[in-house]
Write a protein that holds these residues in place. Sequence first.
Motif, PDB file in Angstrom:
ATOM      1  N   GLU A 370       0.832  -1.205   0.000  1.00 40.28           N
ATOM      2  CA  GLU A 370       0.000   0.000   0.000  1.00 40.28           C
ATOM      3  C   GLU A 370       0.871   1.261   0.000  1.00 40.28           C
ATOM      4  O   GLU A 370       0.540   2.252  -0.654  1.00 40.28           O
ATOM      5  N   PHE A 371       1.980   1.218   0.740  1.00 30.90           N
ATOM      6  CA  PHE A 371       2.909   2.353   0.714  1.00 30.90           C
ATOM      7  C   PHE A 371       3.466   2.541  -0.696  1.00 30.90           C
ATOM      8  O   PHE A 371       3.580   3.671  -1.175  1.00 30.90           O
ATOM      9  N   ARG A 372       3.792   1.438  -1.361  1.00 36.14           N
ATOM     10  CA  ARG A 372       4.295   1.536  -2.735  1.00 36.14           C
ATOM     11  C   ARG A 372       3.213   2.106  -3.666  1.00 36.14           C
ATOM     12  O   ARG A 372       3.506   2.944  -4.528  1.00 36.14           O
ATOM     13  N   ARG A 373       1.986   1.652  -3.484  1.00 40.49           N
ATOM     14  CA  ARG A 373       0.892   2.123  -4.339  1.00 40.49           C
ATOM     15  C   ARG A 373       0.643   3.614  -4.138  1.00 40.49           C
ATOM     16  O   ARG A 373       0.407   4.356  -5.099  1.00 40.49           O
ATOM     17  N   LEU A 374       0.695   4.063  -2.890  1.00 40.09           N
ATOM     18  CA  LEU A 374       0.522   5.489  -2.621  1.00 40.09           C
ATOM     19  C   LEU A 374       1.644   6.304  -3.250  1.00 40.09           C
ATOM     20  O   LEU A 374       1.413   7.392  -3.791  1.00 40.09           O
ATOM     21  N   ARG A 375       2.860   5.781  -3.192  1.00 42.88           N
ATOM     22  CA  ARG A 375       4.000   6.497  -3.767  1.00 42.88           C
ATOM     23  C   ARG A 375       3.866   6.612  -5.284  1.00 42.88           C
ATOM     24  O   ARG A 375       4.178   7.653  -5.872  1.00 42.88           O
ATOM     25  N   GLN A 376       3.389   5.544  -5.915  1.00 41.42           N
ATOM     26  CA  GLN A 376       3.205   5.573  -7.356  1.00 41.42           C
ATOM     27  C   GLN A 376       2.026   6.451  -7.760  1.00 41.42           C
ATOM     28  O   GLN A 376       2.056   7.101  -8.800  1.00 41.42           O
ATOM     29  N   PHE A 377       0.992   6.466  -6.911  1.00 43.42           N
ATOM     30  CA  PHE A 377      -0.217   7.222  -7.249  1.00 43.42           C
ATOM     31  C   PHE A 377       0.001   8.721  -7.107  1.00 43.42           C
ATOM     32  O   PHE A 377      -0.276   9.503  -8.014  1.00 43.42           O
ATOM     33  N   LYS A 378       0.506   9.135  -5.934  1.00 38.36           N
ATOM     34  CA  LYS A 378       0.690  10.561  -5.688  1.00 38.36           C
ATOM     35  C   LYS A 378       1.654  10.730  -4.520  1.00 38.36           C
ATOM     36  O   LYS A 378       1.432  10.189  -3.435  1.00 38.36           O
ATOM     37  N   ARG A 379       2.707  11.496  -4.720  1.00 43.56           N
ATOM     38  CA  ARG A 379       3.729  11.652  -3.685  1.00 43.56           C
ATOM     39  C   ARG A 379       3.162  12.292  -2.420  1.00 43.56           C
ATOM     40  O   ARG A 379       3.585  11.958  -1.304  1.00 43.56           O
ATOM     41  N   SER A 380       2.218  13.229  -2.571  1.00 38.96           N
ATOM     42  CA  SER A 380       1.655  13.885  -1.389  1.00 38.96           C
ATOM     43  C   SER A 380       0.896  12.888  -0.520  1.00 38.96           C
ATOM     44  O   SER A 380       0.917  12.979   0.716  1.00 38.96           O
TER      45      SER A 380
END
Length: 564
Positions: A370-380
Amino acid sequence: MLGQLLPGLDRLLHYRGGWLKSDLMAGVTVAAYLIPQCMAYGELAGVEPIQGLWAILPPLLLYALLGSSPQLSVGPESTTAVMTAAAVGPLAGGDAGSYALLASVLALLVGIACCLGAWLRLGFLADLLSKPILVGYMAGVAVIMITGQISKISGVPLEAQSLYGQLLELLQHQGDIHLPTLLLAAGVLVFLLLVQRRFPKAPGSLLAVLLASSVVGVFHLDQAGVAVIGPIPAGLPSLAIPGGITADNLNYLLSTAVGIALVGYSDNVLTARAFAARGGYRIDANQELLALGTVNLGAGLFQGFPVSSSGSRTAIGDSLGSRSQLFSLVAFAVVLIVLLFLRPLLALFPEAALGAIVIYAALRLIEVPEFRRLRQFKRSEFRLALITLFGVLATDLLIGVGLAVALSVVDLLARLMRPHDAVLGSAPNLAGLHDVKDWKGATTLPGLVIYRYDAPLCFANAENFRRRALEAIAAEQTPVEWFVLNAEAIAEIDITAADALREFAVELRKRNITFAMARVKQDLYLLLERGGIVERLGRERFFPTLPSALAAFNTRSQEPSATA
């Protein structure tokens, strides 16, 4: 009607037989864990250990009927226990009877505060808890859960509370590590990981506790220094209405109760929503507030102390596939049976094994993908999750969550103050009007600017709207004759923005630019009418569709005046 008032009971009445095995295993294992845990939380709260077990009984039963989460485990937990001790200790003056009475009164006041919040429909505050906050929060809770087990699995008493402090203290006393305890904990953890990998549907946690207890009994590890639960006191709570509290003490406890209610509800709804996101279902924030209030009222009436939800017990139930609150009812029945008949059987449960079970459950809460997905989706979004994680670890649960919520609100306001906008035009081989920046070769109609502002107009973005609209006009190579505001994304407007819009219309009129609006919703039109915008522009300058606005622009030379 039943589903709204008692969602838990409604779910139990529609129970599926395929859930039974998992719920039974989860209930028995959670009961095996909560018995020593709740006794410890009783001591942490400053009351007798037996009151920790008393405080778990009403919540298990009441939440199963009222709660909207099929997986959440409620009852004594560390944060509310510590806050109870801090609030009640100075008032009790060392008197055990007064202490127990004040703790029960505090639980009642917490219950009243939560029920009042549910009546006022304050559950909407939970909507500020976004997905990144949930991911970061659960990872932080997992680290805290692991930290709390270091002493149990090492056999070294630790006084520090933080992860850094406990690790430092453990390094300083590494020579005091009890090797049999550490090996037993490591063996249980490895056993759980192997069972999960090879036999994911097997009741690994329950098997681990039983095997560890057998090892302790066969090899007499309790005599070798391995800590076990030991004797469990007998007795059941009785219904009692606390009384005899002075007005000063009541006022003090009331203010403390509001703080405990805020902390408890934050923990409750965060944990419930995190597991709901993992399980693919939803919870009702107001119902959770009502359920938390009711379980605290029950704890107060049965000589308990303030309670909330337990992330560790919920995680253990989840790891065993709990599907409904039947697992809480099973845990309730097990605790009753133990208190009445089977107390000696739990005496050899090793605390190290229970600590390993908690660590195993905590590891499952850290969702690295999930952390990886958030990073790929939007840095903020990724940064918000990390801030929540480190905020929880660096401060405490409430402050960390409060910081993340504040940043989430700031991020929301920033998007509201500087939303996306677009100048619409024609794109090659594409029907309709589109953002000219999105399509190569897209052009605007000479003399016409169709401008879309993708946010409600309010005091926070009124000046931003004016500046960017004028920039869109200035960017045109052909002198602008008409400016059409596409209001499809503008749901509402406040008085500050209405005044700014009227001034903007005056400014365009001075430049001999006709100001018109298209796709205005009826509610927005009524507000514009009250704000004098309709009178300023003229009703003929409001168009139901963009094509009708284009048609009016194309016939503008037939009009006596091109200004508004």
